[in-house]
Design an enzyme around this catalytic site. Sequence first.
Site, PDB file in Angstrom:
ATOM      1  N   HIS A  59       0.835  -1.202   0.000  1.00 53.71           N
ATOM      2  CA  HIS A  59       0.000   0.000   0.000  1.00 53.71           C
ATOM      3  C   HIS A  59       0.872   1.255   0.000  1.00 53.71           C
ATOM      4  CE1 HIS A  59      -2.851   3.022   1.726  1.00 53.71           C
ATOM      5  NE2 HIS A  59      -3.711   2.348   0.968  1.00 53.71           N
ATOM      6  N   SER A 259      -7.891 -15.259   0.385  1.00 54.26           N
ATOM      7  CA  SER A 259      -8.150 -13.881  -0.022  1.00 54.26           C
ATOM      8  C   SER A 259      -9.579 -13.739  -0.529  1.00 54.26           C
ATOM      9  CB  SER A 259      -7.168 -13.452  -1.118  1.00 54.26           C
ATOM     10  OG  SER A 259      -7.512 -12.176  -1.627  1.00 54.26           O
TER      11      SER A 259
END
Length: 317
Positions: A59, A259
Amino acid sequence: YLHSKNFEREAVEWFASLYQLESCWGYVTSGGTEGNLYGIFLGRETCPDGVLYFSEDTHYSIAKAAYMMKIPYVIVPCSDNGEIDYQFLEDSLNENADKPAIMNLNMGTTMKGAIDNIDRVSALLKAHTAGFYLHCDAALSGMLLPFIPDAPSIDFQQYPINSLAVSGNKFIGSPIPNGVVLARPDIVDKVGIQVDYIGCKDSTILGVRSGLAALCLWYAIQTRKNQFPAEAKQCMDNAKYLQQSLEESGIPAQLNDYSNTVVFPKPVQAVCRRWQLATNAGMAHIVVMQHLTPNKIDRIVSDMINTQQQQDSSWLT
């Protein structure tokens, strides 16, 4: 007194117990970015001459932390699924053998939901004789992995994790952006300044915190904590359904283990706008949360197919 500090403490303690952190320090942040900034700040204070390592799929808040704090860094390539390249990381650690390592480990990358292997990274850091600091960015998957059978463990007792950031407004959901940052108390004791005005030591990034955000987070935990395992399973099952639906429609789709993020080639712009799809480097993803039902998934996939067919046939007219 008119404040929500006790609610904030209970929320922080709940997260600490979720990650097996018996003695903790933490607070309710404004979101995942503040949590990451705080974790890297602690890393910089613990290892003043350290080098920051993070993967190219990390990120952007980690790169922001490096920029703001002027920390030298190494961007580590990723494999196709978004997981960090362990050999490159090992080579980089060896190249900087005389410098402590400040490591950001992803428990679910932003675009692909990839999970860096904490066992392998921990082993590499332990072999790094100059010392290390390990921060985990668990913004979304931090609220999924603890409830998925056989998933990688986020465990402060098992692993040398120093700090962790998780978002409160993603899986849990909130009208106000928030999150939680956790750290080991002995590390936090070394930072912060005594402020007479507030009658205590300020060890946070922003100083001020939202009492309402803490209340929202606490209320969600108290009313839904027993439902979290079922909600996590629902997200995972629907992510698999989305991947299968795309594949059966001729659209290649990637879904990492443990995920809820499905990645596929970027559709036409009309579809991206209509469904607010995040895109990057010719790819798009859908993060399958509680609101995304099989019925809505069918509508999205059908829209992608029909819109593409219309565009492909437009040359005839």
